[in-house]
Write a protein that holds these residues in place. Structure first.
Motif, PDB file in Angstrom:
ATOM      1  N   VAL A 254       0.840  -1.205   0.000  1.00  0.00           N
ATOM      2  CA  VAL A 254       0.000   0.000   0.000  1.00  0.00           C
ATOM      3  C   VAL A 254       0.873   1.254   0.000  1.00  0.00           C
ATOM      4  CG1 VAL A 254      -1.689   1.317   1.349  1.00  0.00           C
ATOM      5  CG2 VAL A 254      -1.956  -1.151   1.078  1.00  0.00           C
ATOM      6  N   ILE A 255       1.899   1.287   0.853  1.00  0.00           N
ATOM      7  CA  ILE A 255       2.788   2.450   0.901  1.00  0.00           C
ATOM      8  C   ILE A 255       3.531   2.608  -0.419  1.00  0.00           C
ATOM      9  CG2 ILE A 255       4.917   3.326   1.952  1.00  0.00           C
ATOM     10  CD1 ILE A 255       3.848   2.419   4.624  1.00  0.00           C
ATOM     11  N   GLY A 256       3.940   1.505  -1.022  1.00  0.00           N
ATOM     12  CA  GLY A 256       4.619   1.571  -2.316  1.00  0.00           C
ATOM     13  C   GLY A 256       3.734   2.154  -3.402  1.00  0.00           C
ATOM     14  N   ILE A 257       2.471   1.746  -3.414  1.00  0.00           N
ATOM     15  CA  ILE A 257       1.538   2.286  -4.417  1.00  0.00           C
ATOM     16  C   ILE A 257       1.342   3.783  -4.198  1.00  0.00           C
ATOM     17  CG2 ILE A 257      -0.879   2.250  -5.164  1.00  0.00           C
ATOM     18  CD1 ILE A 257      -0.791  -0.807  -4.678  1.00  0.00           C
ATOM     19  N   VAL A 258       1.158   4.176  -2.928  1.00  0.00           N
ATOM     20  CA  VAL A 258       0.985   5.597  -2.618  1.00  0.00           C
ATOM     21  C   VAL A 258       2.251   6.378  -2.990  1.00  0.00           C
ATOM     22  CG1 VAL A 258       0.681   7.258  -0.725  1.00  0.00           C
ATOM     23  CG2 VAL A 258      -0.760   5.227  -0.850  1.00  0.00           C
ATOM     24  N   ALA A 259       3.426   5.809  -2.704  1.00  0.00           N
ATOM     25  CA  ALA A 259       4.679   6.490  -3.028  1.00  0.00           C
ATOM     26  C   ALA A 259       4.837   6.659  -4.537  1.00  0.00           C
ATOM     27  CB  ALA A 259       5.864   5.715  -2.454  1.00  0.00           C
ATOM     28  N   VAL A 260       4.524   5.627  -5.296  1.00  0.00           N
ATOM     29  CA  VAL A 260       4.631   5.717  -6.754  1.00  0.00           C
ATOM     30  C   VAL A 260       3.675   6.765  -7.299  1.00  0.00           C
ATOM     31  CG1 VAL A 260       4.164   4.451  -8.901  1.00  0.00           C
ATOM     32  CG2 VAL A 260       5.526   3.393  -7.092  1.00  0.00           C
ATOM     33  N   LEU A 261       2.442   6.773  -6.780  1.00  0.00           N
ATOM     34  CA  LEU A 261       1.477   7.788  -7.225  1.00  0.00           C
ATOM     35  C   LEU A 261       1.946   9.190  -6.853  1.00  0.00           C
ATOM     36  CD1 LEU A 261      -1.892   6.005  -6.342  1.00  0.00           C
ATOM     37  CD2 LEU A 261      -0.883   6.344  -8.617  1.00  0.00           C
TER      38      LEU A 261
END
Length: 149
Positions: free
Chosen positions: A129-136
């Motif tokens: 989840v944090i990775g997806i938010v970071a990429v976005l």
């Protein structure tokens, strides 16, 4: 203004390490609390090492360990009794992950949840989840910087 990828990667790894530490700590606390509860109510609970226990539903086998932390073997089981009949078994790993096995109307029901597997949640689900938010977030910053140029 270019992003410093090295600093962002190091910060991300630090966050993931902190999450792993929190997961380990919460798992160990849950394990200790479960043992304490069992020891304070010996009329209802019994703590047994998995090597010394024959499960009602699994025999000498233990439930599938593919969902718990890193596929670890279970180290002990807390057995719950009601009127001398086993109604629930809760298998724990050394890191505090657990799976609950219930016997309802003579049927075997094994279940687990994210709350019973804090290591799995903290090391797999939360970083995704944090990775997806970071990429976005990085993609959004990239779009804003190209618009300003």
């Amino acid at each position: 203004m270019p992003l410093d990828l090295h600093v962002n990667l190091v910060n991300f790894l630090i966050v993931m390490a902190v999450e792993l530490g929190i997961g380990l700590l919460s798992g160990l606390i849950r394990k200790v609390l479960a043992k304490q509860q069992a020891h304070h109510h010996p009329e209802c609970y019994q703590v047994v090492q998995c090597n010394d226990y024959k499960s009602v539903g699994y025999g000498i086998q233990t439930p599938d360990n593919s969902f718990n932390a890193f596929g670890m073997d279970y180290s002990f089981v807390i057995v719950e009794f009601k009127e001398r009949e086993v109604i629930r078994e809760r298998f724990f790993t050394s890191l505090g992950d657990s799976i609950k096995v219930e016997y309802i109307d003579g049927r075997l029901t094994a279940r687990t949840s994210f709350l019973s597997a804090p290591i799995y949640t903290v090391t797999v689900v939360v970083p995704i989840v944090i990775g997806i938010v970071a990429v976005l977030g990085i993609a959004e910053l990239g779009d804003d910087s190209s618009d300003n140029a």
